[in-house]
Design an enzyme around this catalytic site. Structure first.
Site, PDB file in Angstrom:
ATOM      1  N   GLU A  98       3.395  -5.469  17.485  1.00  0.00           N
ATOM      2  CA  GLU A  98       3.131  -6.922  17.956  1.00  0.00           C
ATOM      3  C   GLU A  98       2.565  -7.458  15.938  1.00  0.00           C
ATOM      4  O   GLU A  98       2.696  -8.603  15.854  1.00  0.00           O
ATOM      5  CB  GLU A  98       1.817  -7.408  18.488  1.00  0.00           C
ATOM      6  CG  GLU A  98       1.958  -7.084  20.003  1.00  0.00           C
ATOM      7  CD  GLU A  98       0.488  -7.015  20.599  1.00  0.00           C
ATOM      8  OE1 GLU A  98      -0.318  -6.887  20.662  1.00  0.00           O
ATOM      9  OE2 GLU A  98       0.803  -7.892  21.431  1.00  0.00           O
ATOM     10  N   TYR A 101      29.023 -12.313  30.479  1.00  0.00           N
ATOM     11  CA  TYR A 101      28.879 -12.333  28.829  1.00  0.00           C
ATOM     12  C   TYR A 101      30.137 -12.120  28.567  1.00  0.00           C
ATOM     13  O   TYR A 101      30.678 -10.928  27.781  1.00  0.00           O
ATOM     14  CB  TYR A 101      27.092 -12.023  28.604  1.00  0.00           C
ATOM     15  CG  TYR A 101      26.383 -12.388  28.964  1.00  0.00           C
ATOM     16  CD1 TYR A 101      26.478 -13.344  30.392  1.00  0.00           C
ATOM     17  CD2 TYR A 101      25.432 -11.277  29.163  1.00  0.00           C
ATOM     18  CE1 TYR A 101      25.179 -13.226  31.036  1.00  0.00           C
ATOM     19  CE2 TYR A 101      23.959 -11.580  29.704  1.00  0.00           C
ATOM     20  CZ  TYR A 101      24.150 -12.810  30.850  1.00  0.00           C
ATOM     21  OH  TYR A 101      22.607 -12.477  31.450  1.00  0.00           O
TER      22      TYR A 101
END
Ligand SMILES: [Zn+2]
Ligand SMILES: [Zn+2]
Length: 399
Positions: A380, A306
């Site tokens: 969350e 990458y």
């Protein structure tokens, strides 16, 4: 591109994102329970495609094996914004004990990619509802295999940046290094390049008591490991970031046999393309010459994985101006880049954009284990902010 959205649109997008908070949590939990490894995200891609199609998004599946692309066309023509999420999980046995823990032994969403996919699905819903305000096209890219070997590059090779041509790209990664409500938005390099190298040293084996009749590959391998450390410590500007790690070294079979072969594997990290190229070149030169000096031969291979993840300065400033309207300005921060790598870099190399870290830790609820840990879980409550942020960036860019 307008950089200052009206308060009216900020409020309506905020309300829409908040109204989707249960749904984004449900999406996340479904994906979390059904994790799949890179290029095996068949069920995940199916779930994504079904959700997009239900929303009326033009959906294409099977791009670079399991990749999915959704197209949302605004009511008038304009530029094209790409939003990217990754879908893959990790080969790890989950130990969180959460009620929504992985139902698949040995596979776990331990990096938060379930959150990224859930966020982008709900961004699709926001943008479909506000489609009349979009001047241009939004490309929603759900990519496979970010954890390796990489799904971004094959998706680009499959033409994901063309027809229509992409003008800007955005994406986000959850970060348990920051608490919920914090956004890391900055220009320049934010994550390192990652490449790997393999060095095979060929000597001449023989009796452990007669070294003069041999070329000891193990001893030369040890010298190579030592010399490689000098590249970073003596040849790189101390203000440049660079890592050379030899992660494995295999040589020899027994105490009284001189090894004829040594095999070394390692990883190379850098925060600039210039340093990356230099490290790649010097590792090969140093290993080859140390081997030659010891009368051995070194076969060296460097594999590009990458590139450096680099945020465009203008796009980062744009993203920052939006972020500062969504959370208190002191919650929009800058941090040191990290030496982990990310294949969002391929999108950012091809088109200007910004990759943002969305704080997802909550210490009070013990949701602050590091990414890739079997105990990794996140707060969350960060999900609606992710939905709001990507929706807002897109609407402002295309308004
Ligand atoms: Zn990861
Ligand atoms: Zn990740």
């Amino acid at each position: 591109m307008t950089s200052t959205p009206s308060l009216d649109s900020i409020d309506s997008i905020h309300q829409l994102a908040m109204s989707l908070s249960q749904q984004v949590q449900a999406d996340r939990r479904h994906l979390h329970q059904h994790p799949e490894l890179g290029f095996l995200e068949h069920e995940t891609a199916g779930y994504v495609a079904e959700r997009l199609q239900k929303l009326g998004v033009e959906t294409t599946t099977g791009i670079a094996e399991t990749g999915v692309v959704g197209l949302i066309r605004g009511t008038t023509a304009g530029e094209c914004v790409l939003l990217r999420a990754d879908m893959d999980a990790l080969p790890l046995q989950e130990e969180t004990g959460a009620p929504y823990a992985s139902a698949r032994p040995g596979v776990m969403h331990a990096c938060g990619h379930d959150g990224h996919t859930a966020i982008l699905l709900n961004v699709a819903e926001v943008l479909m509802q506000l489609r009349s305000r979009l001047h241009g096209v939004v490309k929603l890219v759900f990519q496979p295999a970010e954890e390796g070997p990489g799904g971004a590059k094959p998706m680009i090779e499959a033409g994901v940046l063309t027809s229509p041509e992409v003008n800007a790209c955005f994406g986000l990664h959850l970060s348990n290094n920051q608490s919920t409500g914090t956004l890391v938005v900055q220009g320049g390099p934010i994550q390192a390049s990652a490449d790997e190298f393999q060095l095979i040293i060929e000597g001449v084996g023989g009796h452990g008591a007669s070294p003069h009749q041999t070329v000891d590959a193990l001893a030369i391998g040890a010298a190579v490991v030592g010399e490689l450390q000098r590249i970073v410590s003596r040849e790189i500007d101390p203000l440049d970031a660079a890592v050379i790690t030899v992660g494995s070294f295999h040589s020899g079979t027994r105490q009284n046999i001189i090894a004829s072969r040594a095999e070394l594997h390692g990883t190379i990290r850098a925060l600039s393309p210039r340093v990356r190229e230099f490290l790649q070149r010097r590792i090969v030169e140093v290993a080859t010459q140390v081997a030659e000096a010891g009368r051995a031969r070194c076969i060296a291979h460097v594999t590009n994985l990458y590139p450096v993840t680099i945020n465009d300065e203008t796009m980062a400033a744009f993203a920052r101006s939006i972020a500062e309207q969504l959370v208190p300005p002191e919650k929009v921060i800058r941090t040191n880049p990290i030496m982990g790598a990310e294949d969002m870099s391929f999108f950012l190399n091809a088109t200007p954009g910004c990759y943002i870290f969305l704080g997802s830790a909550n210490r009070e609820r013990s949701l602050n284990h590091p990414h890739h840990s079997p105990l990794f879980d996140f707060d969350e409550d960060c999900l609606p902010l992710g939905v709001e942020l990507l929706s807002q960036l897109t609407l402002c860019y295309l308004s």
